[in-house]
Design an enzyme around this catalytic site. Structure first.
Site, PDB file in Angstrom:
ATOM      1  N   PRO A  39      82.044  23.605  71.335  1.00 32.36           N
ATOM      2  CA  PRO A  39      81.200  23.565  70.130  1.00 32.36           C
ATOM      3  C   PRO A  39      82.004  23.179  68.880  1.00 32.36           C
ATOM      4  O   PRO A  39      82.990  23.817  68.543  1.00 32.36           O
ATOM      5  CB  PRO A  39      80.668  24.993  70.011  1.00 32.36           C
ATOM      6  CG  PRO A  39      80.837  25.594  71.363  1.00 32.36           C
ATOM      7  CD  PRO A  39      82.038  24.923  71.962  1.00 32.36           C
ATOM      8  N   GLU A  40      81.588  22.091  68.244  1.00 30.61           N
ATOM      9  CA  GLU A  40      82.155  21.684  66.962  1.00 30.61           C
ATOM     10  C   GLU A  40      81.055  21.882  65.910  1.00 30.61           C
ATOM     11  O   GLU A  40      80.024  22.471  66.201  1.00 30.61           O
ATOM     12  CB  GLU A  40      82.635  20.221  67.035  1.00 30.61           C
ATOM     13  CG  GLU A  40      83.698  20.002  68.111  1.00 30.61           C
ATOM     14  CD  GLU A  40      84.215  18.560  68.186  1.00 30.61           C
ATOM     15  OE1 GLU A  40      84.228  17.871  67.161  1.00 30.61           O
ATOM     16  OE2 GLU A  40      84.601  18.141  69.300  1.00 30.61           O
ATOM     17  N   LYS A  88      83.298  25.536  62.286  1.00 29.08           N
ATOM     18  CA  LYS A  88      82.792  25.860  63.631  1.00 29.08           C
ATOM     19  C   LYS A  88      82.435  27.338  63.761  1.00 29.08           C
ATOM     20  O   LYS A  88      82.218  27.831  64.860  1.00 29.08           O
ATOM     21  CB  LYS A  88      83.873  25.558  64.679  1.00 29.08           C
ATOM     22  CG  LYS A  88      84.437  24.157  64.648  1.00 29.08           C
ATOM     23  CD  LYS A  88      85.571  24.054  65.678  1.00 29.08           C
ATOM     24  CE  LYS A  88      86.352  22.780  65.529  1.00 29.08           C
ATOM     25  NZ  LYS A  88      87.501  22.717  66.446  1.00 29.08           N
ATOM     26  N   ARG A  99      95.802  16.010  72.564  1.00 31.03           N
ATOM     27  CA  ARG A  99      94.393  15.863  72.931  1.00 31.03           C
ATOM     28  C   ARG A  99      94.100  14.423  73.341  1.00 31.03           C
ATOM     29  O   ARG A  99      94.638  13.488  72.761  1.00 31.03           O
ATOM     30  CB  ARG A  99      93.484  16.234  71.739  1.00 31.03           C
ATOM     31  CG  ARG A  99      93.752  17.604  71.152  1.00 31.03           C
ATOM     32  CD  ARG A  99      93.536  18.739  72.145  1.00 31.03           C
ATOM     33  NE  ARG A  99      92.165  18.786  72.640  1.00 31.03           N
ATOM     34  CZ  ARG A  99      91.164  19.397  72.016  1.00 31.03           C
ATOM     35  NH1 ARG A  99      91.380  20.032  70.877  1.00 31.03           N
ATOM     36  NH2 ARG A  99      89.948  19.397  72.536  1.00 31.03           N
TER      37      ARG A  99
END
Ligand SMILES: [Zn+2]
Length: 264
Positions: free
Chosen positions: A2-3, A59, A250
């Site tokens: 979730p962002e 967030k 990432r």
């Protein structure tokens, strides 16, 4: 994970279904989900109150129990809020369940456990204590330029640094850079004024559109990069082959045909 847009969709759901309903019972099924508070204190702060408002910053979601403490919700990798009717069972992996006076329930579903909850006196103090920067959707263009353009290192990790800009993670940083036509490995301080302006506009467009679509239960548009983050996939804009590389640990996807290095 979730962002900002996923959490904004949860905020809107909470605002329409979670406010002004008395919390009759609090069942914490996994005490590890609580940080800095005991099960007793947590239940005591919430039981018998009703949530009076809900706010999002980056967030993180904040729901105020009556006129008292704020419940602070972090969703980790997979966290979700699930509202159930009186006859519906909460999810199997629920870490806590609030039962409202009308029999409905609100569950914090978190199968992979990285999310957590805590209590805070006020939001401003909480953000300061935890070194959280301004919300990514709240910044003026000038502040955005100063923050991102003033960062050392590459632009993708600059967008993802929660102490500078809160709300953007791996998927949406790639999407914003794709929209702004900037390579994720461009050096942030080398971006031109025009590129920084495009990046700010892309941030507003991507996060705003994604928040609206997810709130309406829709998927992200098929011509977004997010729908094509896989080996052998083509760029939805030019048809070229997408590439990926590790940046700041990432995996970052981009189109070498339509994204440029810094030109400043
Ligand atoms: Zn392309």
């Amino acid at each position: 994970m979730p962002e900002l847009p996923e959490v904004e969709a949860l905020r809107r759901a909470f605002a329409s279904r979670g406010l002004e309903r008395e919390v009759a019972d609090v069942d914490v099924t996994d005490a590890d989900v609580l940080h800095g508070t005991s099960q007793t204190d947590f239940a005591g702060a919430v039981r018998g109150t009703s949530f009076s408002s809900v706010k999002r910053h980056g967030k993180t979601l904040f729901a105020r129990a009556g006129d008292g403490l704020w419940l602070v919700m972090h969703f980790g990798m997979t966290g979700d809020l699930v509202f159930c009717g009186p006859d519906e069972a909460p999810p199997d992996h629920a870490r806590f369940v609030f039962t409202f006076g009308d029999g409905g329930r609100l569950a914090f579903d978190n199968p992979r456990k990285f999310g957590w909850l805590e209590l805070a006196d006020d939001i401003e103090g909480y953000l300061e204590d935890n070194d959280v920067g301004p919300d990514a959707l709240s910044l003026s263009e000038q502040d955005f330029r100063d923050i991102v353009g003033g960062t050392r290192g590459r632009v993708k990790p600059a967008l993802m640094d929660q102490s500078k800009l809160a709300g953007i993670g791996n998927v949406y940083s790639d999407e914003i850079l794709f929209r702004a036509r900037i390579r994720p490995d461009a050096k942030a301080s080398d971006l031109s004024g025009e590129q920084l302006g495009a990046l700010h506009q892309a941030t507003l467009d991507v996060l705003g559109t994604a928040s609206d679509r997810l709130s309406d239960g829709k998927a992200l548009p098929s011509d977004w990069l997010a729908a094509h983050r896989d080996e052998g996939e083509s760029c939805p804009r030019c048809g070229g082959t997408l590439l990926h590389m590790k940046i700041g640990g990432r995996t970052s996807w981009f189109c070498p045909g339509c994204q440029e290095p810094a030109d400043g």
